[in-house]
Scaffold this motif. Structure first.
Motif, PDB file in Angstrom:
ATOM      1  N   ARG A  48       0.834  -1.208   0.000  1.00  0.00           N
ATOM      2  CA  ARG A  48       0.000   0.000   0.000  1.00  0.00           C
ATOM      3  C   ARG A  48       0.866   1.254   0.000  1.00  0.00           C
ATOM      4  O   ARG A  48       0.598   2.211  -0.740  1.00  0.00           O
ATOM      5  CB  ARG A  48      -0.934  -0.007   1.212  1.00  0.00           C
ATOM      6  N   GLY A  78       1.184   4.122  -3.077  1.00  0.00           N
ATOM      7  CA  GLY A  78       1.010   5.552  -2.849  1.00  0.00           C
ATOM      8  C   GLY A  78       2.229   6.342  -3.281  1.00  0.00           C
ATOM      9  O   GLY A  78       2.112   7.442  -3.854  1.00  0.00           O
ATOM     10  N   LYS A  79       3.419   5.795  -3.038  1.00  0.00           N
ATOM     11  CA  LYS A  79       4.646   6.474  -3.444  1.00  0.00           C
ATOM     12  C   LYS A  79       4.724   6.584  -4.964  1.00  0.00           C
ATOM     13  O   LYS A  79       5.080   7.654  -5.500  1.00  0.00           O
ATOM     14  CB  LYS A  79       5.854   5.694  -2.912  1.00  0.00           C
ATOM     15  N   LEU A 102       2.199   6.531  -7.096  1.00  0.00           N
ATOM     16  CA  LEU A 102       1.161   7.466  -7.515  1.00  0.00           C
ATOM     17  C   LEU A 102       1.629   8.905  -7.353  1.00  0.00           C
ATOM     18  O   LEU A 102       1.530   9.723  -8.288  1.00  0.00           O
ATOM     19  CB  LEU A 102      -0.103   7.221  -6.700  1.00  0.00           C
ATOM     20  N   ASP A 103       2.148   9.234  -6.184  1.00  0.00           N
ATOM     21  CA  ASP A 103       2.544  10.617  -5.917  1.00  0.00           C
ATOM     22  C   ASP A 103       3.735  11.042  -6.777  1.00  0.00           C
ATOM     23  O   ASP A 103       3.795  12.185  -7.238  1.00  0.00           O
ATOM     24  CB  ASP A 103       2.857  10.798  -4.437  1.00  0.00           C
ATOM     25  N   ARG A 107      -3.079  14.652  -5.846  1.00  0.00           N
ATOM     26  CA  ARG A 107      -4.212  13.725  -5.759  1.00  0.00           C
ATOM     27  C   ARG A 107      -5.545  14.443  -5.894  1.00  0.00           C
ATOM     28  O   ARG A 107      -6.531  13.848  -6.344  1.00  0.00           O
ATOM     29  CB  ARG A 107      -4.160  12.941  -4.449  1.00  0.00           C
ATOM     30  N   ASP A 136      -7.905   2.088   0.764  1.00  0.00           N
ATOM     31  CA  ASP A 136      -6.745   2.925   1.029  1.00  0.00           C
ATOM     32  C   ASP A 136      -6.812   4.246   0.263  1.00  0.00           C
ATOM     33  O   ASP A 136      -6.407   5.293   0.777  1.00  0.00           O
ATOM     34  CB  ASP A 136      -5.475   2.168   0.655  1.00  0.00           C
ATOM     35  N   PHE A 137      -7.317   4.204  -0.971  1.00  0.00           N
ATOM     36  CA  PHE A 137      -7.309   5.402  -1.813  1.00  0.00           C
ATOM     37  C   PHE A 137      -8.660   6.104  -1.886  1.00  0.00           C
ATOM     38  O   PHE A 137      -8.731   7.255  -2.318  1.00  0.00           O
ATOM     39  CB  PHE A 137      -6.861   5.046  -3.235  1.00  0.00           C
TER      40      PHE A 137
END
Length: 408
Positions: free
Chosen positions: A130, A134-135, A137-138, A148, A186-187
């Motif tokens: 997870r 996220g890393k 994605l960012d 985001r 999570d998102f």
């Protein structure tokens, strides 16, 4: 009118008209009210009213009229509009076991940034997966100059069965749960529209949208690198099943001539290593000079494509296995085409040639065509973008104004 289309704040007829015009705009270039009216089939006054509402909603942009762009002849110049493709973003992530590929695109699916993050496949604890997703994605959003808050829809592809709600069933060693560790939950608090899909399902989405399955209703896409995965389309629908398990590959553990879900690239490398170890390949051969850990499927297939006799023998063996696999899918689903997809497709020609020779012995139905994908290693991420665009198209009318960029 309320800033949201959800609940009972918009009557069904008006919502249907908004959705129809927006759907037309999503696929059109610039257009006029007459263009939209002709395609959608509502009155001119309704069309103009709906387009003005979509402009207020930041979904359409009004362009300079025909007089302003030098195309005016006589009469009142027509108002022109286009989808605000830059009004928000979508993201598709290929969350493989050993990599994360995040692709940021505009609302039409045009790629803005693609970012790759390599992973340690042995460190696949849910919290690690997870955090790394996220890393990735960012990092991709930062490279695109976005956050985001600009993302309307996110789709993540995972190497596990996924049901219609984005969940994976239990697995005997919990592998599927580690690959799909609650990404939707999570998102979802940060991105309004979140999907999780099986990676091969998304490869099929990509091939149908812009690959070797364009215009086809019945096809199978094989993700065939280290492990096999398959996306299956029948009668125009990509199949999922009750638990997302259509074409789950454990069945090949029990098929003579296949013996497991190992991918074509993996088999090519393994059988080449065995041939070297057993002295079937000369010690001075390029494959024999590689260290065991360096000898991968790409080396074998590149040499086979160049006409190397030893590599061609390995490719022929892989092709015979592919023929058995194709025969199984042909018997179960009757596809017109089987597409080998993913990074391995670049050099798969000699394997396909061997499979075509062997396939008549594996199937009573008419043989499906065997094709290599041209979409490369990013096919799952591309399919995830296409799925995210569809999620945005289906759900954007339920989002409030702040989700769309005012200055775009």
């Amino acid at each position: 009118m309320s800033d949201t289309f959800s609940g009972g704040s918009l009557n069904l007829v008006r919502r249907a008209n908004l959705a129809a015009v927006l759907d037309y705009a999503w696929d059109a270039a610039d257009f006029t009210a007459s263009d939209a009216m002709t395609r959608v089939g509502v009155t001119r006054s309704t069309t103009i009213d709906v387009m003005d509402e979509l402009v207020r909603r930041r979904l359409l942009r009004e362009l300079p009229n025909a007089r302003a762009v030098g195309d005016y002849r006589k009469g009142r110049p027509a108002r022109r509009f286009e989808l605000r493709a830059d009004g928000g973003a979508v993201v598709g992530i290929d969350a493989g076991r050993a990599h994360l590929i995040a692709t940021v695109a505009d609302l039409r699916g045009e790629t803005l940034v693609r970012h790759r993050l390599d992973l340690d496949p042995e460190n696949d604890a849910p919290e690690v997966r997870r955090a790394l997703a996220g890393k990735a994605l960012d990092a991709a959003l930062i490279a695109a100059g976005l956050t985001r808050a600009d993302v309307l829809a996110l789709c993540i592809g995972v190497p596990a069965p996924v049901d219609g709600a984005g969940a994976s069933p239990p697995h005997r060693d919990h592998f599927w749960g580690r690959m799909n560790p609650g990404f939707i939950a999570d998102f979802a608090g940060m991105i309004p529209l979140v999907r999780v899909e099986n990676d091969a399902y998304l490869a099929a989405v990509a091939e149908r949208a812009d690959g070797a399955a364009v215009g086809l209703d019945d096809f199978v896409v094989l993700l065939a690198g280290e492990r096999l995965g398959a996306g299956v389309a029948v009668d125009g629908r990509i199949l999922r099943g009750a638990h997302g398990g259509v074409a789950e590959m454990v069945a090949f553990d029990r098929v003579t001539g296949v013996g497991g879900a190992w991918g074509l690239g993996y088999r090519a490398a393994q059988w080449a290593r065995e041939a070297v170890a057993e002295g079937e390949i000369d010690p001075d051969h390029p494959l024999a000079r590689l260290r065991t850990e360096e000898l991968d499927g790409r080396h074998v297939l590149e040499l086979a494509a160049s006409g190397d006799a030893d590599a061609l023998r390995v490719a022929a063996r892989v092709g015979e296995t592919l023929a058995v696999i194709t025969g199984i899918f042909g018997s179960l689903f009757d596809p017109r085409r089987v597409i080998v997809s993913g990074a391995v497709a670049d050099g798969i020609g000699p394997v396909l040639d061997a499979a075509r020779r062997a396939l008549p012995d594996e199937l009573d139905l008419p043989m499906p065509e065997l094709h290599a994908s041209r979409l490369g290693a990013d096919v799952v991420s591309m399919g995830a973008v296409a799925a995210a665009v569809q999620a945005a198209r289906d759900g954007v009318l339920d989002l409030t104004l702040p989700r769309l960029r005012a200055g775009a």
